[in-house]
Design a protein around this motif. Sequence first.
Motif, PDB file in Angstrom:
ATOM      1  N   TRP A 171      21.607  31.875   5.882  1.00 17.76           N
ATOM      2  CA  TRP A 171      22.311  31.444   4.682  1.00 17.76           C
ATOM      3  C   TRP A 171      22.613  32.660   3.804  1.00 17.76           C
ATOM      4  CZ3 TRP A 171      22.867  26.172   2.610  1.00 17.76           C
ATOM      5  CH2 TRP A 171      22.560  25.190   3.566  1.00 17.76           C
ATOM      6  N   THR A 172      23.719  32.584   3.095  1.00 16.19           N
ATOM      7  CA  THR A 172      24.078  33.604   2.110  1.00 16.19           C
ATOM      8  C   THR A 172      23.591  33.159   0.741  1.00 16.19           C
ATOM      9  OG1 THR A 172      26.042  34.243   3.359  1.00 16.19           O
ATOM     10  CG2 THR A 172      25.970  34.864   1.038  1.00 16.19           C
ATOM     11  N   GLU A 196      23.039  33.972  -3.464  1.00 17.32           N
ATOM     12  CA  GLU A 196      23.454  34.748  -4.627  1.00 17.32           C
ATOM     13  C   GLU A 196      22.934  34.083  -5.895  1.00 17.32           C
ATOM     14  OE1 GLU A 196      27.643  34.474  -5.856  1.00 17.32           O
ATOM     15  OE2 GLU A 196      27.929  33.091  -4.157  1.00 17.32           O
ATOM     16  N   ARG A 212      26.059  28.193   3.668  1.00 17.21           N
ATOM     17  CA  ARG A 212      26.018  28.344   5.137  1.00 17.21           C
ATOM     18  C   ARG A 212      27.373  27.944   5.686  1.00 17.21           C
ATOM     19  NH1 ARG A 212      24.976  29.719  10.087  1.00 17.21           N
ATOM     20  NH2 ARG A 212      23.134  28.932  11.174  1.00 17.21           N
TER      21      ARG A 212
END
Length: 399
Positions: free
Chosen positions: A87-88, A90, A115
């Motif tokens: 997963w990314t 931020e 994702r």
Amino acid sequence: MSPAYRNPIGVVSLWLGFILMLLSCVKAYEKISDETLNRLSRPNNDFDIHNGALLSPILRTRVPGTPGSTAVLNHFADFFRTTLPNWTVEVQNSTAKTPVSKGKEIPFRNFIATRDPPWAPVGDVSRLTLVAHYDSKLEPEGFIGGIDSAAPCAMIMHAMRSVDAALEKKWSALEKQGLHEYLDEVQGLQVIFLDGEEAFQEWTDTDSLYGARALATHWDDQVYPAMSEFKTPLSSISLFVLLDLLGAKSPSIQSYYETTHWAYKNLGALEGRFKSLKQFKSASADRWFIDAAKDERNLKSFGGIQDDHLPFLAKGVEVLHLIDYAPFKGFPSVWHTLDDDGEHLDMDTVEDWSMLITAFVAEWMELEGYFDQPPAVGVRSDEDSDESEAIRLNKKTEL
């Protein structure tokens, strides 16, 4: 010309055309089987209020800008980094003055995890977005907020963990078969844990929804590259599912918006299926989704309840608001009191919610057939496995 000398390029073109025709018949939401419902992962000890890996770190005071808020934000980051590394992640930061900050800017930090399919540019992905706020009220002093909204955060974390392997399996299979190039729509998942939902003094348009207002504005101003499928991160949200005040016994969930009533009804259908399969732990026989039998034109929710979805709704995002509010009864009895802590959560209901959200995500992402199966009798060859995978990819297109 003899069949033996048929043009191989023409055969391939016919086959690809057939695949495209099949894919065009696929609906955007596929029900999962009873067998899959029975096999979905349960949170078990991870929801223990004292030492559970998912829930217990959130059950603390977490007013924006305080060490408790930072600790919970780090908990989210650690979970995705160690458990869901693909997963990314931020953090979207903003600041604002509050009625009690004496002119000081208070930091608000929204946690976002995404994702997407590995082959898709970021602006071409439509995302199912699961949302809850993670902050707690400043007063009464020591307020924890079990239903509001520690438990909803843990439910979402469990659901994402439960579907991640199946999602990876599906996307890998699509790439292996080359079918990802023919999809009309590319779907991903997104989690948002919003900061600053609660009012610091008294709920007003400016003393509430600090994080949601900041993020909606930020995403409205953020533009994807010129030839992208979607213009902004807001327009890429296929459905904004907001969970709030969930975790008390016998919840009553109304449907607030005609355009998302179909999704609400799908959740109501899943609730009924779980109960008929005796897969819910909570004892209540009352229907949670009290508007499930209604037509969208017969909803009587009078415009909904003020919550984190409002800044997104105002910018055209489709919203499904899952909040426990009973007509003529109101919110759960622990709402905004010191009794809204871990000890007053109905843990069977919390676990049932996590299963329901998991199933809804699995259906939205069309993951039937991609969850781990029980060990098969005998040994299959690699060719058998590839053939079965190809059948699974096309099984939804049968007329």
